[in-house]
Write a protein that holds these residues in place. Structure first.
Motif, short mmCIF file in Angstrom:
data_model
loop_
_atom_site.label_atom_id
_atom_site.label_comp_id
_atom_site.label_asym_id
_atom_site.label_seq_id
_atom_site.Cartn_x
_atom_site.Cartn_y
_atom_site.Cartn_z
N LEU A 437 0.83 -1.21 0.00
CA LEU A 437 0.00 0.00 0.00
C LEU A 437 0.86 1.26 0.00
O LEU A 437 0.60 2.21 -0.74
CB LEU A 437 -0.93 0.00 1.22
CG LEU A 437 -1.97 -1.13 1.28
CD1 LEU A 437 -2.73 -1.08 2.59
CD2 LEU A 437 -2.93 -1.04 0.10
N VAL A 441 1.07 4.18 -2.92
CA VAL A 441 0.68 5.56 -2.65
C VAL A 441 1.82 6.53 -2.94
O VAL A 441 1.63 7.60 -3.52
CB VAL A 441 0.20 5.70 -1.19
CG1 VAL A 441 0.06 7.16 -0.80
CG2 VAL A 441 -1.13 4.99 -1.00
N ALA A 566 -8.33 -3.83 0.48
CA ALA A 566 -7.38 -3.75 -0.64
C ALA A 566 -7.91 -4.49 -1.86
O ALA A 566 -7.75 -4.02 -3.00
CB ALA A 566 -6.03 -4.32 -0.21
N ARG A 569 -10.73 -2.45 -3.43
CA ARG A 569 -10.23 -1.21 -4.03
C ARG A 569 -8.98 -1.44 -4.88
O ARG A 569 -8.17 -0.54 -5.06
CB ARG A 569 -9.91 -0.21 -2.91
CG ARG A 569 -11.09 0.17 -2.05
CD ARG A 569 -12.01 1.13 -2.77
NE ARG A 569 -11.38 2.45 -2.89
CZ ARG A 569 -11.85 3.44 -3.63
NH1 ARG A 569 -12.94 3.25 -4.35
NH2 ARG A 569 -11.23 4.61 -3.69
N ARG A 570 -8.82 -2.63 -5.41
CA ARG A 570 -7.62 -2.95 -6.16
C ARG A 570 -7.45 -2.08 -7.41
O ARG A 570 -6.32 -1.71 -7.77
CB ARG A 570 -7.60 -4.43 -6.54
CG ARG A 570 -8.78 -4.88 -7.39
CD ARG A 570 -8.79 -6.39 -7.56
NE ARG A 570 -9.89 -6.85 -8.42
CZ ARG A 570 -11.13 -7.06 -7.99
NH1 ARG A 570 -11.44 -6.82 -6.71
NH2 ARG A 570 -12.07 -7.49 -8.81
N LEU A 573 -6.18 1.21 -6.36
CA LEU A 573 -4.76 1.07 -6.01
C LEU A 573 -3.88 1.13 -7.25
O LEU A 573 -2.80 1.75 -7.25
CB LEU A 573 -4.56 -0.24 -5.25
CG LEU A 573 -3.34 -0.37 -4.34
CD1 LEU A 573 -3.29 0.74 -3.31
CD2 LEU A 573 -3.37 -1.73 -3.65
N SER A 577 -1.15 4.30 -8.06
CA SER A 577 0.27 4.01 -8.27
C SER A 577 0.80 4.52 -9.61
O SER A 577 2.01 4.44 -9.86
CB SER A 577 0.52 2.50 -8.18
OG SER A 577 -0.13 1.82 -9.25
N ALA A 593 -8.43 8.70 -1.59
CA ALA A 593 -7.94 7.33 -1.77
C ALA A 593 -6.56 7.17 -1.16
O ALA A 593 -6.28 6.18 -0.46
CB ALA A 593 -7.90 6.99 -3.25
N ARG A 594 -5.69 8.15 -1.38
CA ARG A 594 -4.33 8.09 -0.83
C ARG A 594 -4.36 8.06 0.69
O ARG A 594 -3.66 7.28 1.34
CB ARG A 594 -3.54 9.29 -1.34
CG ARG A 594 -2.12 9.36 -0.88
CD ARG A 594 -1.44 10.56 -1.51
NE ARG A 594 -1.03 10.29 -2.86
CZ ARG A 594 -0.75 11.23 -3.76
NH1 ARG A 594 -0.91 12.51 -3.45
NH2 ARG A 594 -0.34 10.90 -4.97
N PHE A 597 -5.59 4.58 1.98
CA PHE A 597 -4.57 3.53 1.87
C PHE A 597 -3.45 3.73 2.89
O PHE A 597 -2.92 2.76 3.45
CB PHE A 597 -4.00 3.49 0.46
CG PHE A 597 -4.96 2.95 -0.57
CD1 PHE A 597 -5.69 1.81 -0.32
CD2 PHE A 597 -5.13 3.59 -1.79
CE1 PHE A 597 -6.58 1.30 -1.26
CE2 PHE A 597 -6.02 3.11 -2.73
CZ PHE A 597 -6.75 1.96 -2.47
N GLY A 601 -2.31 1.20 5.81
CA GLY A 601 -0.94 0.73 5.91
C GLY A 601 -0.35 0.96 7.28
O GLY A 601 0.35 0.10 7.84
N HIS A 634 -2.45 -4.91 -9.12
CA HIS A 634 -2.57 -5.26 -7.70
C HIS A 634 -3.53 -6.43 -7.46
O HIS A 634 -3.48 -7.05 -6.39
CB HIS A 634 -3.00 -4.04 -6.90
CG HIS A 634 -1.88 -3.07 -6.68
ND1 HIS A 634 -1.56 -2.07 -7.57
CD2 HIS A 634 -0.96 -2.98 -5.69
CE1 HIS A 634 -0.53 -1.38 -7.13
NE2 HIS A 634 -0.13 -1.91 -6.00
#
Length: 692
Positions: A437, A441, A566, A569-570, A573, A577, A593-594, A597, A601, A634
């Motif tokens: 994660l 991010v 995760a 929300r893959r 993600l 990225s 979203a950031r 995550f 984490g 992911h």
């Protein structure tokens, strides 16, 4: 006309610069002298300034003279010498490497010296102080050579900090393993590693003074050549300077100064980083200090002021009885960590964002085969961890135990071994998910909870409860760990978010926070009672010893929530990225979203630390290896990374329990030993790719 008008204008500026430099030097000398006087008057005994003066003039009573001459004067002299040596070493390393972060701390010189002295202590050989300095010099020089070789000269701050911090973690893990395995031979080595200028007489100072004098004189003799290097390698060669030989000589002499300081007082953190930085600030106003000879001399004075000032501050804030037990190095590490964080937050980041991995497309067959193979490896590691240890069992014993038909001995072994295996599997999976994660991010493949200070922050919160509330329950420790990790994450990611998580700022702030948190943890361990200190040290080694199934419940709950979030929300993600623009164009709220995550984490890292202690590199190795095996999507990275993390920590815990049975090593020490070479390999490969 132009010539005649320029020269007179230049001379007054030069004269003013020299006058200003002389005033600054004189003021610094006065400050150092004042700090030295104050330092002598501080201590547990009621010996103030009048008694000190009488002792120095030979008119004091025997008790006062004994306190001043045998303890306080040697302490003050050691502070002056250690500060001068480290300040000069840091200034020289920064000049020859053209890197403002180069210092004995960031080049792993202290960690190399620590390991070398630990190895000698384990052998039982008693060496005189000068010989110990030689051992520390060899270890520190070897570590510096590795870091500089991987980072390169003038290659930027990020690579140097990453290489230095990774090697420091690995070397320190080996040394701490020696401390746990050979407690009698290495008694006092942990406290020494925190750095203290306390001395018993002048013997140590007098023996290290010639060593330091040789190093200082050598660097001053090299000053003109170092000045030529500032013009560039080609220009330096043009005026006859042997570039390579000059750099090697400067590194060797700097390592000699660091070794002398480490031998006398242990590692005093961040003096070699802060002193040259303060000198650079003065250089902008007084150009006289641009010359290496003047800069090295001023760095020596500044380093002495920093060490004595830290000691004076410690004894002024902490009660006298407690201040005796607190090493000066803890204070300098805290001050230096704050200094580094502030400097990283203010500096303009020119490193850019880390380049994302090249897109690799893997077929479904490859993904399925990889996943099945990792499932088999993870199950095999778990079964082996149940069967092997100080008492070896058969698979039938496990089956009988699961059915409630095992004997008393087998039941006892499996009742204590099963919770350890469960904790290792869950902690490995949680750290791997946290690393996945955080790397997504930050878009930085080298980002990891340990490197960025999150793990150390969690350790502060957990150790605070372990040492102050020994009866704290599982959920309380997990809550303390999360509070510490959350605070560290707010500092690191909050300051690094400016400019989109740029590499330099993210790594430097994380390094500063990690170091400050480690210093706070050391301070708590030193001030607590021996029982809680041993408990905390064992826990910090990443040990699953003494764990129960109840201890893993918070981690299991958070891991299940994290995996579900995760997986759901893959796709988000994947978008996070990529870059800043693509998620917004597709309607994703990037900031929200950031943040989500990152919180997940941090929560995963904190609960993993609470359940199994500090375990490093899993959050780096597992996601990186997963992307190499199945690509960057992911949907495939997540299950592979989870399995890799679980298998890695379970295997590390198994090796720690069996390799040197009946003695044991923590899983955190084993993962550091495994992860450090891999991390350094990634850095070395990245440097080679950059050249290509």
């Amino acid at each position: 006309m132009a010539v005649t008008t320029t020269a007179p204008a230049t001379r007054p500026r030069t004269a003013a610069s020299r006058t200003g430099a002389a005033v600054v030097t004189a003021a610094l000398l006065v400050l150092v002298a004042a700090l030295a006087v104050v330092d002598i008057t501080q201590g547990t005994a009621a010996v103030g300034a009048p008694e000190v003066w009488k002792a120095l003039t030979g008119r004091a009573e025997s008790g006062d003279t004994s306190v001043v001459v045998a303890s306080r004067l040697p302490r003050m002299c050691a502070g002056l010498l250690v500060g001068a040596l480290l300040g000069t070493a840091g200034a020289a390393l920064q000049r020859i490497s053209r890197n403002v972060i180069a210092a004995p701390d960031t080049l792993a010189v202290n960690a190399g010296s620590y390991l070398a002295l630990g190895v000698v202590a384990v052998t039982g050989i008693s060496l005189p102080l000068v010989a110990s300095s030689g051992v520390a010099f060899a270890g520190g020089l070897a570590a510096a050579a590795v870091v500089l070789g991987l980072s390169g000269l003038g290659a930027g701050t990020v690579r140097l900090v990453l290489a230095g911090s990774a090697l420091t973690l690995g070397l320190t893990a080996v040394t701490e393993g020696l401390l746990l395995l050979f407690p009698q031979q290495t008694e006092g080595l942990y406290a020494w590693n925190q750095g203290s200028i306390a001395q018993h007489g002048f013997d140590g100072v007098l023996q290290m003074l010639p060593v330091g004098a040789v190093g200082l004189a050598g660097l001053l003799l090299l000053a003109r050549r170092v000045d030529a290097l500032a013009l560039g390698d080609d220009a330096a060669r043009g005026v006859g300077v042997p570039v390579r030989a000059t750099r090697i000589a400067a590194v060797v002499l700097s390592a000699l100064l660091s070794a002398a300081a480490v031998t006398l007082a242990g590692p005093i953190g961040f003096v070699g980083l802060c002193a040259p930085a303060l000198v650079r600030a003065l250089t902008r106003r007084f150009h006289t200090f641009t010359r290496s000879r003047a800069a090295l001399s001023l760095a020596a004075l500044t380093g002495a002021a920093l060490v004595l000032g830290s000691d004076v501050l410690l004894r002024a804030v902490v009660p006298a009885d407690a201040a005796v037990a607190v090493p000066t190095g803890v204070v300098t590490s805290l001050v230096g960590a704050v200094f580094l964080v502030v400097m990283a937050a203010r500096v303009r980041d020119t490193g850019g964002a880390a380049p994302v991995d090249r897109i690799r497309l893997r077929s479904r067959t490859v993904f399925a085969a990889t996943t099945l193979a990792l499932v088999a490896v993870t199950v095999g590691a778990a079964v082996a961890a149940l069967l092997l240890g100080d008492s070896k069992l058969l698979l039938g014993d496990v089956i009988n135990w699961a059915q409630g038909r095992a004997g008393r001995t087998v039941s006892f072994v499996l009742d204590t071994r099963t919770p350890r295996v469960v904790a290792a599997l869950l902690a490995g999976a949680a750290l791997a998910l946290a690393g996945t994660l955080i790397q997504a991010v930050t878009r930085n493949p080298l980002a990891e909870p340990g490197v960025l200070g999150v793990t150390n922050g969690a350790a502060v919160g957990a150790v605070l409860l372990v040492t102050t509330v020994p009866m704290a329950g599982t959920w309380s420790v997990a809550g303390g760990a999360f509070a510490g990790a959350a605070l560290s994450a707010v500092i690191v990611f909050g300051l690094a978010a400016k400019g989109g998580f740029q590499q330099n700022r993210l790594v430097l702030v994380g390094f500063g926070v990690a170091t400050g948190a480690a210093a706070l943890t050391s301070l708590m361990i030193i001030l607590t009672d021996p029982f809680n200190a041993a408990k905390a040290l064992t826990w910090l080694a990443g040990s699953t010893y003494g764990r129960t199934l109840t201890d893993s419940v918070p981690l299991a709950v958070v891991l299940v929530v994290g995996v579900c979030a995760a997986v759901v929300r893959r796709d988000a993600l994947d978008l996070v990225s990529l870059d800043e623009d693509t998620p917004r164009l597709l309607g994703l709220d990037l900031s929200r979203a950031r943040l989500g995550f990152l919180v997940l984490g941090v929560l995963l890292s904190a609960t993993a630390v609470a359940a199994a202690g500090t375990i490093g590199f899993v959050g780096l190795v597992a996601p990186h290896a997963a992307r190499a095996l199945v690509g960057r999507r992911h949907a495939r990275v997540l299950p592979v990374a989870l399995l890799l993390g679980a298998a890695l920590v379970c295997t590390a815990d198994l090796l720690g329990r069996t390799v040197i049975a009946p003695a044991q090593l923590g899983a955190g020490l084993m993962t550091a030993v495994i992860g450090t070479p891999y991390f350094l390999y990634l850095l070395g490969r990245g440097r080679g790719a950059g050249r290509g």
